[in-house]
Enzyme design. Structure first.
Site, PDB file in Angstrom:
ATOM      1  N   VAL A   1     -11.316   5.303  -5.726  1.00  0.00           N
ATOM      2  CA  VAL A   1     -11.310   3.978  -5.109  1.00  0.00           C
ATOM      3  C   VAL A   1     -12.042   4.033  -3.771  1.00  0.00           C
ATOM      4  O   VAL A   1     -11.821   4.956  -2.974  1.00  0.00           O
ATOM      5  CB  VAL A   1      -9.873   3.461  -4.904  1.00  0.00           C
ATOM      6  CG1 VAL A   1      -9.884   2.040  -4.355  1.00  0.00           C
ATOM      7  CG2 VAL A   1      -9.092   3.526  -6.200  1.00  0.00           C
TER       8      VAL A   1
ATOM      9  N   ASP B   1       2.340   4.737 -15.422  1.00  0.00           N
ATOM     10  CA  ASP B   1       2.184   5.658 -14.289  1.00  0.00           C
ATOM     11  C   ASP B   1       2.742   5.010 -13.026  1.00  0.00           C
ATOM     12  O   ASP B   1       2.054   4.894 -12.008  1.00  0.00           O
ATOM     13  CB  ASP B   1       0.716   6.036 -14.103  1.00  0.00           C
ATOM     14  CG  ASP B   1       0.546   7.275 -13.218  1.00  0.00           C
ATOM     15  OD1 ASP B   1      -0.575   7.505 -12.735  1.00  0.00           O
ATOM     16  OD2 ASP B   1       1.548   7.990 -12.991  1.00  0.00           O
TER      17      ASP B   1
END
Length: 754
Positions: free
Chosen positions: A530, A636
């Site tokens: 990211v 997750d």
């Protein structure tokens, strides 16, 4: 009269109703029951002294309501006295009202073979009129009302029509049918107008994943939870694969929903629905009104500024102007415009004006007099210009934060001045560029002539020739590139489609520039890296480059559109994507305070913030599991994937990435080809190869809550050989509810206790 007499016709038929018999509305025992006991047929009360001959599930749901699946006379209920359903020797089934006129019949022609006809209610819920030779003269499956049952087919000659409301069983405004282009669609057929709204009407059939090469035009539902249509559309229930009681119904609110329940008498559970954004259903709020949807409160209608509600008990009638605006006062002196940001009114465009300033768009709307009630103004990123869409009517209005466009309402200035905090014509931000003559100056460009040699002239002419050739080559290349973009669908229509769905398609070069060459990394994980980015519209964004680039563009776009439609205050908002070559990139909103993991490590969260983070995260996960109806598993859940905004509002990130990475594995809804998640937060189902359900996310969330309480990272504790934080808490939980406070106080908090 025959009262529920059993004739063993076959294993799937029971309680036959023979020629020469009748059922009376006054006798509650006059009911046909299927052999398996699931379905009943008889007189169904729809109002005070009003009855319809219907089929329903025998056992009511937990709300004590009977669920009707078919009605013969929904438009003309019969009287509660002397009304009958008769099967004469002719074999034509007839429903009479109070012993007088016939209000419904099966229209089966009289013949000698019909004299021994029987009316049978099958285990499938199909009511059939059958001859002694087992030939079906008539059946309810061939004339559905609002519901499709497993084994029943929707064909080119049939349609599902909603009820008017939950308590009014007469025909409503919403229909499921095959259109003349052979595509299965949902239609709003109102008193004044009609329009299709599913699949998204701005998409061509192939863009919506449908095929027009569909001669059969048939759609079926099976008991496992699969709904498939011959136009290549398929939908699976969230509990697909189990034999359950199921029904598919067109609801009064315009949505098409699939319901299931395990046993008779259980509550019906929604396991799939067609429209995920309720406000995109046409006609739901009427003309001149806007629909807003908040997950906590549901759908809400409101009149636009300057308009009032027509009927306070019926929003479908919409709103009407509280003013008069004619051509005489459609001028800059008398009228102005009110801005409604992020609001879309689909359809009813007068025309499209390309490359317009905001002022020129206002002028055009004023010039159109009463033909223009407002306009939609949006930026065409593909063409690099602003476009103007004057509106003849304001219908199908809805507000969504993800929509990239604004509406400007034309109103008298007397109305504008009375609106609180509403900008007038002069106060709006002018996105155009107006040029007046008093600021335009002609510059002096006179030069002295000098003597130039022949060699210099030759070099100048040669340079001009080479430059002209280069310009010609560049123009030619640009022309063919633009034509290629048009052929691939990257034109104004597609950009308008992306705006309507709340997305922007970014180019790889655009994102590379916004991230300064992907230089500022703010996070990474199994799914990708990211980066921080500054978009061209000055918004700060988080750009995630996915590591798995093997997926095709069509599959990637289909799954991105699913994630983009998930709209909740505790889910990270998706702004756009890039699917260029092998690049697969997602663009999200930027969260100022980073991840929960970073904040727990820095110990900056007080107990109030921790509680609010736990509640907000739970709301986001509950929406993914139960409310968005896409059955998205996060797989997750951990502090690194819970991001915190400026006021520490939590937003769950990376949801649905398991779908993006491998769509085919989700078709079974029960098993995955590989373990997903982070050690320490993973549920036991992954280790012991058990069916994967939403409980795996709930388990991971529980570990996150324990980490919020204790500050102990389960992954660190696990690798150091100490007891897992979940293992420490589990024995305390098993003691019972009476000891909850005691065991919470005993949980270690960074070496101490709470």
């Amino acid at each position: 009269m025959l009262i529920s007499i059993c004739f063993p016709f076959s294993s799937s038929q029971s309680y036959n109703f023979r020629a020469g018999s009748s059922l009376s509305v006054e006798n509650p025992a006059d009911v046909l029951i299927s052999q398996n006991g699931i379905f009943s047929a008889g007189f169904f009360q729809v109002g005070r002294n009003a009855y319809c001959f219907a089929i329903w599930f025998t056992e009511p749901s937990q709300s004590h309501n009977l669920t009707a699946v078919w009605m013969a006379n929904r438009e003309e209920p019969v009287n509660g006295r002397r009304s009958k359903l008769e099967l004469p020797r002719s074999g034509n089934l007839v429903l009479t009202d109070a012993g007088q006129s016939a209000v419904w019949s099966s229209d089966t022609a009289a013949s000698s073979s019909n004299f021994a006809a029987e009316l049978q209610l099958w285990d499938t819920g199909n009511l059939a009129l059958v001859t002694k030779d087992d030939a079906v003269l008539w059946q309810s499956f061939s004339s559905p009302t609002n519901t499709l049952l497993p084994g029943q087919s929707l064909t080119r000659n049939t349609k599902l029509v909603s009820s008017r409301s939950q308590t009014n069983y007469s025909s409503g405004f919403y229909k499921l049918l095959f259109d003349n282009d052979n595509v299965l669609r949902l239609l709003f057929d109102g008193p004044q107008i009609s329009s299709f709204y599913w699949p998204d009407p701005w998409l061509l059939s192939w863009q919506a994943g449908r095929s027009v090469f569909n001669d059969s035009r048939i759609a079926t539902l099976d008991s496992l939870g699969s709904f498939s249509s011959s136009d290549t559309y398929t939908a699976l229930a969230s509990d697909y694969g189990t034999q359950l009681q199921r029904r598919m119904t067109v609801e009064p609110d315009g949505n098409l929903r699939l319901y299931s329940r395990k046993r008779s008498g259980d509550a019906w559970i929604i396991t799939w629905e067609a429209v995920l954004q309720p406000c995109k259903i046409h006609g739901i709020c009427g003309a001149n009104s806007v629909c807003s949807y908040v997950p906590e409160f549901g759908r809400k209608c409101s009149c636009i500024p300057g308009y009032k509600m027509i009927n306070r008990s019926d929003w479908t009638q919409g709103c009407e102007p509280d003013f008069k605006l004619s051509c005489a006062n459609s001028t800059t002196e008398s009228a102005g415009f009110a801005l409604l940001p992020r609001v879309e009114f689909y359809g009813y465009d007068y025309t499209l004006y390309q490359n317009q300033t905001l002022e020129s768009c206002k002028s055009r709307c004023l010039e159109l007099c009463d033909a223009c009630v407002g306009f939609h103004y949006k930026y065409d990123s593909g063409g690099g210009r602003y476009n103007c869409y004057p509106k003849l009517q304001l219908r199908n209005g809805y507000h969504t934060p993800g929509f990239n466009g604004d509406i400007y309402l034309k109103l008298p200035k007397t109305i504008l001045s009375s609106l609180p905090n509403t900008p007038t014509n002069e106060g709006l931000n002018n996105l155009g560029c107006s040029i007046s003559s008093n600021v335009t100056v002609q510059l002096d460009r006179r030069y002295e002539k000098t003597h130039v040699s022949g060699l210099v002239k030759f070099l100048l002419w040669f340079a001009c020739g080479v430059g002209g050739l280069e310009i010609f080559v560049i123009f030619t290349v640009w022309f063919f590139v633009m034509r290629g973009n048009e052929n691939s669908g990257e034109d104004n229509l597609q950009d308008y489609v992306l705006a309507a769905t709340g997305f922007k398609k970014f180019s790889y070069a655009e994102l590379k520039k916004a991230t300064r060459g992907f230089s500022e990394e703010i996070g990474s994980g199994a799914g990708g890296v990211v980066y921080r980015a500054l978009l061209s519209d000055k918004r700060v964004a988080a750009v995630k480059k996915l590591k798995d680039t093997s997926q095709g563009e069509v599959e990637f776009l289909a799954e991105v559109s699913i994630i983009g439609r998930l709209n909740h205050m505790n889910l990270i908002e998706t702004w756009g994507y890039c699917a260029e070559g092998k690049h697969r990139i997602l663009v999200y909103e930027f969260m100022e305070h980073g991840s929960l993991a970073e904040n727990l490590a820095s110990n900056v969260l007080d107990w109030k913030k921790r509680f609010e983070i736990a509640v907000g995260t739970a709301k986001g996960l509950a929406y993914l599991h139960d409310e968005c109806l896409e059955w998205v598993l996060h797989c997750d859940v951990k502090p690194q994937n819970i991001l915190l905004g400026s006021n520490y509002q939590p937003k769950v990130a990376d949801f649905g990435l398991s779908k993006l990475q491998n769509r085919s594995e989700l078709g079974r809804y029960s098993s995955f080809s590989r373990i997903r998640g982070t050690r320490g937060y993973m549920a036991p189902e992954w280790v012991y190869n058990l069916p994967i359900t939403s409980k795996v996310d709930v388990y991971s969330y529980g570990i996150v809550v324990l980490e919020l309480l204790t500050g102990n990272n389960p992954t660190t504790v696990f690798h150091d050989g100490e007891d897992h934080v979940g293992d420490q808490a589990r024995p305390k939980m098993l003691v019972g509810a009476s000891s909850i406070e005691a065991w919470i106080e005993e949980i270690p908090v960074n070496g101490g206790t709470i």
